[in-house]
Design a protein around this motif. Structure first.
Motif, PDB file in Angstrom:
ATOM      1  N   VAL A  67       8.131  38.165   7.383  1.00  6.67           N
ATOM      2  CA  VAL A  67       7.617  38.588   6.309  1.00  6.67           C
ATOM      3  C   VAL A  67       6.044  37.764   5.898  1.00  6.67           C
ATOM      4  O   VAL A  67       5.389  38.210   5.680  1.00  6.67           O
ATOM      5  N   LEU A  68       6.028  36.070   6.834  1.00  8.92           N
ATOM      6  CA  LEU A  68       5.260  35.649   6.561  1.00  8.92           C
ATOM      7  C   LEU A  68       3.639  35.648   7.185  1.00  8.92           C
ATOM      8  O   LEU A  68       2.468  35.856   6.848  1.00  8.92           O
TER       9      LEU A  68
ATOM     10  N   GLY B 197       0.390  37.357   5.832  1.00  4.33           N
ATOM     11  CA  GLY B 197      -1.167  36.540   6.353  1.00  4.33           C
ATOM     12  C   GLY B 197      -1.548  37.283   6.499  1.00  4.33           C
ATOM     13  O   GLY B 197      -3.171  37.218   6.167  1.00  4.33           O
ATOM     14  N   GLY B 198      -1.288  38.072   7.360  1.00  6.15           N
ATOM     15  CA  GLY B 198      -2.258  39.119   7.741  1.00  6.15           C
ATOM     16  C   GLY B 198      -2.672  40.574   6.649  1.00  6.15           C
ATOM     17  O   GLY B 198      -4.085  40.725   6.525  1.00  6.15           O
ATOM     18  N   GLY B 199      -1.942  40.661   5.217  1.00  6.28           N
ATOM     19  CA  GLY B 199      -2.349  40.640   4.406  1.00  6.28           C
ATOM     20  C   GLY B 199      -3.511  40.282   3.576  1.00  6.28           C
ATOM     21  O   GLY B 199      -4.308  40.758   3.158  1.00  6.28           O
ATOM     22  N   LEU B 200      -3.493  39.020   3.509  1.00  8.24           N
ATOM     23  CA  LEU B 200      -4.371  38.080   2.512  1.00  8.24           C
ATOM     24  C   LEU B 200      -5.686  38.318   3.569  1.00  8.24           C
ATOM     25  O   LEU B 200      -6.571  37.755   3.045  1.00  8.24           O
ATOM     26  N   THR B 201      -5.467  37.909   4.472  1.00  7.48           N
ATOM     27  CA  THR B 201      -6.751  37.959   6.180  1.00  7.48           C
ATOM     28  C   THR B 201      -7.783  39.286   5.224  1.00  7.48           C
ATOM     29  O   THR B 201      -8.701  38.911   5.348  1.00  7.48           O
TER      30      THR B 201
ATOM     31  N   VAL C 182     -11.345  39.561   4.155  1.00  6.57           N
ATOM     32  CA  VAL C 182     -12.037  40.195   4.643  1.00  6.57           C
ATOM     33  C   VAL C 182     -13.023  41.368   3.948  1.00  6.57           C
ATOM     34  O   VAL C 182     -14.005  41.986   4.272  1.00  6.57           O
ATOM     35  N   LEU C 183     -12.088  42.515   3.439  1.00  4.03           N
ATOM     36  CA  LEU C 183     -12.362  43.337   2.731  1.00  4.03           C
ATOM     37  C   LEU C 183     -14.079  43.084   1.545  1.00  4.03           C
ATOM     38  O   LEU C 183     -14.421  43.689   1.419  1.00  4.03           O
TER      39      LEU C 183
END
Length: 81
Positions: free
Chosen positions: A36-37, A41-45, A49-50
């Protein structure tokens, strides 16, 4: 000599193997909290970037065309004092 078709087939096969290895041995091989973490983290990154891509493209369009909220407006002539 390797042909273009052989290269593309090897590349696609390698990508599929990489995704499968990551999914089953790295991502699902850990406890759920770590997974989940990792996703968080991937979603925040991805969001950051977007967002900065959006800002960069907006600045580029503003620079090239003069469109946008920070575009310079023509100032009226001031009367002589």
């Amino acid at each position: 000599m390797v042909s273009v078709i052989d290269f593309i087939v090897q590349l696609v096969t390698s990508i599929v193997t990489l995704v499968r290895t990551f999914l089953f041995e790295v991502f699902l091989g850990v406890d759920p909290l770590t997974a989940v973490l990792f996703l968080f983290g991937g979603g925040l990154t991805t969001a950051v970037v977007l967002y900065f891509t959006y800002l960069t493209l907006g600045a580029l369009v503003n620079q090239l065309t003069g469109l946008g909220s920070s575009a310079r407006e023509s100032s009226p002539n001031r009367p002589a004092q």
